[in-house]
Design an enzyme around this catalytic site. Structure first.
Site, mmCIF file in Angstrom:
data_model
loop_
_atom_site.group_PDB
_atom_site.id
_atom_site.type_symbol
_atom_site.label_atom_id
_atom_site.label_comp_id
_atom_site.label_asym_id
_atom_site.label_seq_id
_atom_site.Cartn_x
_atom_site.Cartn_y
_atom_site.Cartn_z
ATOM 1 N N HIS A 125 -3.484 -4.941 0.030
ATOM 2 C CA HIS A 125 -3.071 -5.534 1.221
ATOM 3 C C HIS A 125 -3.207 -7.223 1.152
ATOM 4 C CE1 HIS A 125 -2.818 -1.990 3.825
ATOM 5 N NE2 HIS A 125 -3.615 -1.484 3.052
ATOM 6 N N GLU A 145 -1.849 -9.291 2.977
ATOM 7 C CA GLU A 145 -1.779 -9.792 4.310
ATOM 8 C C GLU A 145 -3.136 -10.049 4.822
ATOM 9 O OE1 GLU A 145 -1.941 -5.410 5.422
ATOM 10 O OE2 GLU A 145 -0.974 -6.714 3.841
ATOM 11 N N CYS A 203 0.820 -1.044 0.113
ATOM 12 C CA CYS A 203 0.008 -0.159 -0.035
ATOM 13 C C CYS A 203 1.040 1.108 0.050
ATOM 14 C CB CYS A 203 -1.006 -0.035 1.043
ATOM 15 S SG CYS A 203 -2.203 1.078 0.929
#
Length: 541
Positions: free
Chosen positions: A519, A521, A394
């Site tokens: 993102h 994750e 990001c």
């Protein structure tokens, strides 16, 4: 839909309410997620929900130093970090129905009042706020055998009283075997006398009893060295109105949160839940989960590699909890030991890159605002020039583009207009049709598609040409500078097919240098590590 009709539609779902007492941060979310994991192995359809008592509409504007990361679901809902734990433990993608704050509840009620929906009646906490909460409880019960609802905060807090009153009413409406109460509480051991103290638990349960709520299971959180013998369990069971000491569950601190389902299984929690809810399930099999935990705990004789996560919330690991879990999952996937070092980007900005010199890999995560940004840019330059494996996420991707523009393409004053609106080289900017829109109105949130350039590093990592990833940002890469950076060796390997926005950049001549606007994750699981993190783990091993 009327309340009665809604009740009929979801009346088959059983409910488990998880509350906490004594202090916050005891692990209600991990307890809820672990119970859910056990019930899934018994063949049940499980859904989860978090009710936070604060008046913010969502955590999107809350300080990560105080509240931890903001997790984002596929549908673009900004949520509490516990939803990340839910998804990782349960292996499912959640929606906006799984995350409510009291701010969101009151917002809905006030909107109805302004429209005149209440026909001139007084709008009150009971019944209007509690009815709204009960409707929220019911809605998440669709297509589920069991719904696990975590009530944020602790028993006895003023702000938790309204959701707990809704729980009391709802449990009464569900009737016998319709619901179950799990209370997570602290059982301390005094260092001076070595005595295990049950009084905090007793007082916490008494607070719930005063509200008309009687827990069915007490989950006792302790330090790892504390033992709960029969005498202690009998005392807790007696003063907390439990039928048996089997209903006193001991969950000491452990090496990894993924051990908790195994700890609960050993104490027969899934059997207790099924019996109390009048449910039947198949024999639960946690063998694969046990293998996963064994792999996490196995040291494998290797010297650990160190990865630095460089951001402005270095003092608050929960601000990067999904990133940390994704790094760990990738390390386990490639059988590499990893140590994670949180590095303050402001310190890098002020004192230079000395703290980065012994790192085996560098990750710059997302964030907002100008604090520590120049430290992140210096970090990315250090990783690029020293061929250190690098992953940007990001804002980390945006600063990677800025760093490349400044130090490779010769655009010395390149920046993002988020921080320097007057930069002559706005590498990161608001796309034209979004300018002038109120701040926050153009946030790109949730799942978006991304096409991958054939034979790029991203394509090789994912093994396919189109992916979908979760986003949380407002500013985008400015396509006006794309050809200039491409001429200097930057590869734009991922783009959004709907509007051609840049999603992934990489440097193919580097050992491992890749950065994503999204993102990754948020989609990583302990048993299904994300490709971008796996690539990073392989590069540093």
């Amino acid at each position: 839909m009327s309340n009665f009709a809604c009740s009929l539609e979801y009346m088959n779902a059983k409910y488990i309410f998880v509350t906490g007492g004594v202090v916050s941060g005891l692990g209600k979310g991990i307890t809820a997620a672990s119970i859910g994991r056990l019930l899934i192995t018994r063949g049940l359809r499980v859904n989860v929900q978090k009710i936070d008592p604060y008046l913010n509409v969502d955590p999107g504007t809350m300080n990560p130093l105080r509240h931890g990361e903001v997790f984002v679901t596929d549908d673009g809902t900004e949520t509490d970090l516990d939803l990340g734990h839910y998804e990782r433990f349960l292996g499912k993608h959640l929606t906006r129905e799984s995350s409510y704050t009291m701010g969101k509840i009151y917002q809905a009620i006030i909107a109805r009042e302004r429209r005149g929906d209440y026909l001139g009646k007084d709008v009150q906490v009971v019944p209007h706020v509690t009815d709204e909460l009960k409707n929220v409880f019911r809605a998440v019960g669709k297509n589920a055998d069991v719904v696990i609802i975590e009530i944020g905060g602790t028993a006895g807090e003023i702000e938790s009283m309204t959701p707990l009153e809704a729980v009391r009413q709802f449990r009464k409406e569900l009737g016998p075997q319709g619901s179950l109460g799990v209370h997570v509480t602290l059982v301390p051991q005094l260092s001076t006398s070595g005595e295990v103290k049950t009084k905090p638990t007793q007082m916490s349960v008494r607070e719930l009893n005063h509200l008309g709520i009687y827990p069915d299971l007490i989950v006792c959180r302790t330090a790892p060295e504390v033992q709960l013998d029969d005498e202690v369990k009998e005392k807790i069971a007696m003063f907390c109105n439990l039928d048996s000491t089997r209903e006193v569950i001991h969950t000491p601190d452990c090496d990894t949160i993924y051990q908790v389902p195994l700890i609960l299984k050993e104490q027969g929690v899934d059997d207790l839940v099924l019996k109390k809810l009048g449910l039947k399930g198949k024999t639960g099999d946690l063998s694969n989960w046990r293998k996963l935990v064994d792999k996490m705990l196995y040291k494998n004789g290797r010297v650990p590699k160190t990865i630095g996560i460089v951001g402005k919330y270095a003092t608050a690991p929960d601000a990067y909890i999904s990133v940390i879990e994704a790094v760990k999952a990738a390390a386990h996937a490639v059988d590499t030991r990893v140590e994670i070092k949180l590095v303050d980007s402001e310190e890098i900005e002020q004192n230079g890159v000395a703290n980065l010199k012994n790192l085996d890999a560098i990750l710059v995560p997302g964030g907002f605002g100008d604090r520590g940004v120049e430290g992140k840019i210096a970090t990315i330059k250090f990783a690029r020039e020293n061929n250190i494996p690098f992953l940007g996420i990001c804002l980390g991707m945006q600063m990677a583009a800025v760093e490349f523009a400044r130090n490779v393409a010769g655009l010395k004053n390149a920046h993002t207009t988020e921080i320097n609106p007057k930069t002559p080289h706005p590498i990161i900017d608001i796309i034209p049709d979004q300018k002038g829109v109120e701040m926050g109105g153009t946030m790109r949130l949730g799942l978006y598609k991304c096409n991958l350039k054939k034979d790029s590093l991203a394509h090789k990592l994912y093994g396919k040409t189109q992916i979908s990833e979760r986003h949380r940002h407002r500013y985008e890469f400015n396509d006006k500078f794309k050809s200039q950076l491409e001429d200097k060796g930057l590869v734009f390997s991922g783009t959004n097919p709907e509007n051609n926005l840049v999603e992934i950049i990489e440097i193919p001549t580097h050992k491992y240098f890749i950065a994503a606007q999204f993102h990754p994750e948020f989609l990583s699981k302990p048993y299904d590590a994300h490709p971008l993190f796996v690539g990073l783990a392989k590069a540093m091993s």
